[in-house]
Design a protein around this motif. Structure first.
Motif, mmCIF file in Angstrom:
data_model
loop_
_atom_site.group_PDB
_atom_site.id
_atom_site.type_symbol
_atom_site.label_atom_id
_atom_site.label_comp_id
_atom_site.label_asym_id
_atom_site.label_seq_id
_atom_site.Cartn_x
_atom_site.Cartn_y
_atom_site.Cartn_z
ATOM 1 N N VAL A 52 0.872 -1.149 -0.182
ATOM 2 C CA VAL A 52 -0.349 0.172 -0.159
ATOM 3 C C VAL A 52 0.614 1.393 -0.015
ATOM 4 N N VAL A 53 1.060 2.236 -1.198
ATOM 5 C CA VAL A 53 1.607 3.324 -1.002
ATOM 6 C C VAL A 53 0.899 4.822 -0.614
ATOM 7 N N HIS A 54 2.281 5.381 -0.372
ATOM 8 C CA HIS A 54 0.952 6.430 0.218
ATOM 9 C C HIS A 54 1.434 8.131 -0.942
ATOM 10 N N ASP A 55 1.107 8.834 -0.875
ATOM 11 C CA ASP A 55 1.268 9.993 -1.100
ATOM 12 C C ASP A 55 1.792 11.163 0.165
ATOM 13 N N ILE A 56 3.196 11.505 -0.130
ATOM 14 C CA ILE A 56 4.435 12.014 1.035
ATOM 15 C C ILE A 56 3.236 13.434 1.204
ATOM 16 N N CYS A 57 3.531 13.978 -0.077
ATOM 17 C CA CYS A 57 2.908 15.442 -0.076
ATOM 18 C C CYS A 57 2.355 15.922 -0.990
ATOM 19 N N SER A 58 2.018 16.068 -2.083
ATOM 20 C CA SER A 58 0.499 15.908 -2.520
ATOM 21 C C SER A 58 0.094 15.007 -3.775
ATOM 22 N N ALA A 59 -1.974 14.874 -3.375
ATOM 23 C CA ALA A 59 -1.828 13.369 -3.700
ATOM 24 C C ALA A 59 -2.615 13.371 -5.126
ATOM 25 N N VAL A 60 -3.651 14.895 -5.268
ATOM 26 C CA VAL A 60 -4.942 15.561 -5.807
ATOM 27 C C VAL A 60 -3.888 16.063 -6.771
ATOM 28 N N HIS A 61 -4.451 16.949 -8.109
ATOM 29 C CA HIS A 61 -3.979 17.363 -9.316
ATOM 30 C C HIS A 61 -4.166 18.336 -10.152
ATOM 31 N N PRO A 62 -5.376 19.042 -9.851
ATOM 32 C CA PRO A 62 -5.837 19.883 -10.825
ATOM 33 C C PRO A 62 -5.175 21.015 -10.946
ATOM 34 N N MET A 63 -3.881 21.346 -10.861
ATOM 35 C CA MET A 63 -3.043 22.187 -11.589
ATOM 36 C C MET A 63 -2.647 21.082 -12.769
ATOM 37 N N ALA A 64 -2.359 20.215 -12.590
ATOM 38 C CA ALA A 64 -1.472 18.843 -13.661
ATOM 39 C C ALA A 64 -2.378 19.244 -15.049
ATOM 40 N N ALA A 65 -3.049 18.506 -14.575
ATOM 41 C CA ALA A 65 -4.389 18.732 -15.499
ATOM 42 C C ALA A 65 -4.569 20.085 -16.240
ATOM 43 N N ALA A 66 -4.636 20.920 -16.118
ATOM 44 C CA ALA A 66 -4.833 22.252 -16.516
ATOM 45 C C ALA A 66 -3.957 23.007 -16.748
ATOM 46 N N SER A 67 -2.571 23.676 -15.664
ATOM 47 C CA SER A 67 -1.631 23.677 -16.375
ATOM 48 C C SER A 67 -1.082 23.730 -18.252
ATOM 49 N N ARG A 68 -0.547 24.670 -19.199
ATOM 50 C CA ARG A 68 -0.006 24.949 -20.045
ATOM 51 C C ARG A 68 0.805 23.720 -20.576
ATOM 52 N N PHE A 69 1.653 23.927 -18.885
ATOM 53 C CA PHE A 69 3.525 23.310 -19.542
ATOM 54 C C PHE A 69 2.354 21.923 -19.569
ATOM 55 N N PHE A 70 1.810 21.280 -18.486
ATOM 56 C CA PHE A 70 1.416 20.160 -18.926
ATOM 57 C C PHE A 70 0.440 19.798 -19.873
ATOM 58 N N ARG A 71 0.067 20.612 -19.997
ATOM 59 C CA ARG A 71 -1.133 20.383 -21.497
ATOM 60 C C ARG A 71 -0.292 19.616 -22.696
#
Length: 488
Positions: A52-71
């Protein structure tokens, strides 16, 4: 033997974004990381159970879905699946009530009853102009908008929901609390113009590009970025702490994915005194105190629909959220802090094992707070999920003070790498035309301490890298970031 074209110190999302941009421009890039793994706030690891793995700092990513860089980078084409929960964020209230921000705006408005029309008037224009609004905010205020409706929509709604004008905008506690929970992502005094802008930005994304959870954990994003860097000739030196710029003397340019405190430490007395004094006035905000739980079953929410939400905000009514956040920002340690909770298994079945699943939660606490947050957070969850404590198999708490030991950029536990006030969000780390460039030749800052600030969007690193390309290498055309054959 000559050094690389560029050395990057730190491999959080911004350091990785800078590395991607520079390596794709054809430069030789070396990334240095003090930890034994890259990723910074994007690390995922087992804590209590190897399966079972845990996210240590960030877990949910609205900006990774939206930002120009990641687009442009196109995570999906690289095998990173951003799973979209039906309910992006939710906010429970006493009495078994809850407000739910569904991906479907129509469903959300129907559930908000008498406030449905008000929610639609707030969100529908934002959704229609979502890309323009995101790009404007993530430009760091240093680019003309592509969509001229965006600044007017953003400004009007920021004033309406980030000032005393917000009082009375909604008729029900549910709608009031739903937006207040998003505003609390500012991690500071409420209301404020910064919190109003964050509420508008993040709030509408639940109905647009979403609040996704990466399948398998946040580390999948970091792994995709690191793979692209190495595919374009970049190299990593893990487990190496850079303490002085002289250690990087062979590089033509240096990018620091560090906070202001890290820049002052690494640059030492080489920085001009006036600039160093301005950096010393950089303000830090409240801290996050994190708890990772291993639980035996799904959270027993009083309102069962909360189990379908990607993110749950625990803070009570709007008045309760605003009170707790404002006192915390003033340095008062409250017993009923705002808590953000994620149950990854609600949307990602790969994170669940029979009788075992991870739960991620953190409370907002004063900067430097050293309280063990396990009971503090457990109590907040229990208020809306009676019996939660009975499902807990193991728990690990990280106080605000301890968070800085995990990541030196989080001074006193400030995961925003600097107070998210409206002025400091734009003028990070200090007022100057190019916020990424330092007075030292060839030395740049590329962390969340530069515009556009906190969040897993990659834009601070990307924009800093574009500045380096222009100023140090005479490259004015941004490299293509997509995984197509022409970039391979």
């Amino acid at each position: 033997m000559s050094g690389p074209d560029v050395a990057v110190v730190g491999t959080g999302p911004n350091g990785l974004a800078a590395g991607v941009t520079l390596a794709r421009a054809g430069l030789s890039v070396v990334l240095h990381e003090a930890a034994d793994r890259f990723g910074g706030g994007l690390r995922t690891t087992p804590l209590f159970d190897d399966d079972v793995v845990h996210d240590i700092c960030s877990a949910v990513h609205p900006m990774a879905a939206a930002s120009r860089f990641f687009r442009e980078f196109d995570l999906a084409a690289r095998g990173v699946e951003l799973l979209q929960p039906e309910i992006g964020y939710a906010h429970p209230l006493d009495g078994g009530r809850a407000a739910l921000a569904h991906r479907d705006l129509d469903v959300t408005c129907d559930l908000l009853g008498p406030d449905g029309k008000r929610w639609r008037r707030l969100m529908e224009p934002l959704v229609a102009h979502s890309t323009g609004i995101v790009d404007l905010v993530l430009s760091g205020g240093r680019a003309l908008p592509d969509d001229w409706a965006a600044p007017f929509l953003l400004a009007g709604r920021t004033l309406a929901h980030g000032t005393a004008l917000a009082r009375g905008r909604f008729a029900t506690e549910e709608a009031d609390a739903l937006l207040a929970g998003v505003a609390a992502h500012a991690i500071g005094r409420l209301p404020s113009l910064a919190s109003g802008a964050i509420a508008v930005l993040l709030g509408h994304l639940a109905h647009a590009s979403g609040w996704p959870v990466p399948r398998g954990g946040s580390a999948r994003i970091a792994e995709a970025m690191a793979a692209d860097i190495t595919a374009h000739g970049g190299t990593f030196h893990l487990g190496r702490t850079i303490t002085d710029l002289r250690e990087l003397a062979g590089a033509r340019a240096v990018l620091l994915d560090t906070g202001v405190k890290g820049l002052l430490r690494i640059a030492g007395d080489r920085l001009p005194r006036r600039y160093a004094r301005r950096l010393a006035r950089f303000r830090y905000g409240p801290a996050a105190a994190k708890v990772d739980f291993l639980v035996s079953d799904a959270i027993p929410w009083s309102h069962p629909e909360l189990g379908r939400a990607g993110t749950v905000h625990l803070g009570g009514t709007r008045a309760e959220v605003f009170r707790a956040e404002s006192l915390t920002a003033a340095g008062v340690a409250v017993d009923d802090p705002f808590v953000l909770l994620v149950d990854p298994g609600a949307v990602d079945g790969t994170r669940v094992r029979p009788g075992r699943r991870p739960v991620y939660a953190y409370a907002h606490v004063p900067n430097g707070d050293d309280r063990d947050p396990v009971e503090l957070v457990s109590g907040r969850i229990e208020r809306y999920a009676p019996g939660f404590r009975d499902t807990v198999l193991a728990a690990r708490g990280i106080s605000g003070r301890q968070f800085e030991a995990y990541n030196p950029n989080y001074v006193g536990g400030d995961i925003s790498s600097g107070a998210a006030t409206l002025v400091q969000s734009i003028l990070r780390p200090t007022a100057q035309l190019d916020p990424y460039r330092t007075p030292l030749p060839g030395v740049y800052l590329c962390s969340a301490a530069t515009p556009p600030g906190p969040g897993v969007h990659g834009m601070s690193g990307h924009l800093a890298a574009l500045s380096v390309l222009r100023r140090e290498f005479g490259v004015t055309t941004p490299p293509r970031l997509g995984p197509d054959a022409s970039n391979a």
